[in-house]
Design an enzyme around this catalytic site. Structure first.
Site, PDB file in Angstrom:
ATOM      1  CG  ASP A  70       2.766  11.281  -0.704  1.00  0.00           C
ATOM      2  OD1 ASP A  70       3.439  12.102  -0.048  1.00  0.00           O
ATOM      3  OD2 ASP A  70       1.759  11.600  -1.372  1.00  0.00           O
ATOM      4  CG  HIS A 120       7.627  12.155   2.806  1.00  0.00           C
ATOM      5  ND1 HIS A 120       6.501  12.187   2.013  1.00  0.00           N
ATOM      6  CD2 HIS A 120       7.271  11.444   3.920  1.00  0.00           C
ATOM      7  CE1 HIS A 120       5.517  11.553   2.609  1.00  0.00           C
ATOM      8  NE2 HIS A 120       5.960  11.078   3.763  1.00  0.00           N
TER       9      HIS A 120
END
Length: 455
Positions: free
Chosen positions: A432, A428
């Site tokens: 995304d 992450h």
């Protein structure tokens, strides 16, 4: 005589563990015949003999970890005088006799004062966690393996006093063993027999440490058999553990899971699997179809084929797919290079070849490095869903669950379809959730609308 050295098994490899000798001193060996097995953090493999002759001296015993280019044995190319060098290790064991002549030190006991002074200044035995913290606080040179930390805890060793002989000053198992054999860690023991009545209170703390040591072993049941047994982790298991913990500390792991209708792929596979077995000698599985679909998705979303270097994004022009292979004692991830240039047949051939050679320890060093994206097929063991750990320095890994016939609703009607759950673990820091799901949607579209012929 020809020197046999510890080879460098990859650019980042600086040492290896000699796990097993396949020949004994005095045995005849041919050039390129497997001579010994080694284990590194990248690969377990057999090392061939550099020359034909007779194995003479064996300089490194099984289980020892040594640096690259270290001479581990010598081969007598004449083939006759090898038996004598092999006997040298036995002759070299004679020196242990001088230590027996060391009874001279007993003259030292007449100095009780220094002995007690040493005992008085010796701090109480710290708890196991304190030992580990001390080792970390001193920051010994190089990373410490779990085995070294365990030995330090069990023997109450300050690792700052241990001289590291590994790459970059790293402390190895052999360094700790040498420190123990030198007697440096035995200093506290003489304090017990020398303790006079007034000094009895200070030695009291050490007995409190006895319970933690006893906790390592369960009491014997009436039958006499131990309830537990303790054995050291293998080198491969230690390396896997270090790599997994490092990955969790490095990447911000998030996993997204998508249900995929594999019916079109299942029909294509059913149509061609017998031909595959007859013509090529191996089965047609679901994995090359999924790999092919992943390549198509990586082309469209190249960020998942990238890696991170601090704050820099490294985009890889090649798509090199790592395929996780389960071994008897661990896991290894050989790499299919230029996977985007292969069709289903080529991918299946590569998967079978790499998996076979991985299980027979025949992989080459460059076949386990350079991956840009990984796939792990835990569905082959019956698992439906998993959350795999990212294979550093990559930023994503695809997990493949089992393919099962499942009742699903299609156009308000119940139908039987071949369903698979695919899970994508992604970093992450770079990717995304929206991008990860777009990638998975593309992969799903390719599989559910499969139309490509495989022959």
């Amino acid at each position: 005589m020809t020197d046999v050295v510890m080879p460098q098994m990859g650019e980042s490899i600086v040492e290896g563990t000699l796990t097993k000798w396949l020949k004994k001193p005095g045995d005849r060996v041919e050039r390129d015949e497997p001579l010994f097995e080694i284990s590194t953090d990248k690969v377990d493999t057999e090392i061939p003999s550099p020359a034909a002759g007779t194995l003479g001296e064996v300089l490194v015993e099984e289980g020892k970890t040594v640096g690259i280019n270290t001479v581990v044995a010598r081969i007598d190319e004449g083939g006759g005088a090898a038996a004598k060098p092999a006997a040298q290790p036995a002759a070299q064991q004679a020196p242990p006799a001088p230590p027996a002549a060391a009874p001279a030190p007993p003259a030292a006991p007449p100095k009780p004062e220094p002995t007690m002074a040493a005992a008085e200044t010796m701090p109480p035995t710290p708890a196991p966690q304190q030992v580990e913290d001390t080792a970390q606080a001193g920051e010994p040179a190089g990373p410490l393996s779990p085995l070294v930390r365990k030995m330090a805890r069990e023997n109450n060793i300050d690792l700052n006093r241990v001289k590291g002989t590994g790459a970059g000053g790293r402390i190895t198992k052999q360094d700790v063993e040498a420190y123990l054999s030198s007697g440096a860690s035995q200093a506290p023991k003489p304090a017990a027999p020398q303790a006079p009545a007034p000094q009895a209170p200070p030695p009291q703390p050490p007995p409190q440490q006895a319970p933690p040591q006893q906790q390592q072993f369960a009491p014997l049941p009436p039958g006499g058999a131990a309830r537990t047994r303790i054995e050291p982790m293998s080198t491969m298991r230690i390396k896997i553990a270090e790599h997994m913990v490092m990955s969790k500390h490095t990447s911000a792991h998030v996993t997204t899971i998508h249900r995929v209708d594999m019916t079109a792929v299942a029909k294509t596979r059913e149509r061609n699997k017998s031909v595959f077995q007859q013509q090529y000698g191996f089965s047609l599985t679901y994995l090359p179809f999924i790999t092919r679909a992943a390549v198509a998705a990586l082309r469209q979303y190249p960020l998942l084929n990238a890696s991170l270097d601090n704050n820099n994004i490294i985009y890889h022009n090649e798509i090199n797919i790592g395929i996780a292979v389960a071994l008897e004692g661990g896991l290894i991830v050989p790499v299919i290079r230029a996977a985007d240039e292969k069709n289903v047949l080529g991918l299946q051939r590569s998967i079978v070849d790499l998996a076979t050679r991985a299980r027979s320890r025949q992989l080459k060093p460059d076949e386990v490095v350079g991956g840009t994206f990984s796939i792990t097929n835990f569905g082959s063991f019956g698992s439906m869903i998993g959350t795999p750990v990212i294979n550093q320095p990559q930023v994503a890994i695809l997990g493949v669950g089992t393919v099962d016939k499942t009742p699903v609703v299609i156009d308000d009607a119940i139908a039987i379809r071949s369903i698979c759950h695919l899970s994508l673990s992604f970093d992450h820091r770079l990717i995304d959730g929206a991008l990860a799901d777009q990638f998975m949607t593309r992969l799903k579209q390719v599989l559910e609308g499969w139309s490509e012929e495989v022959l």
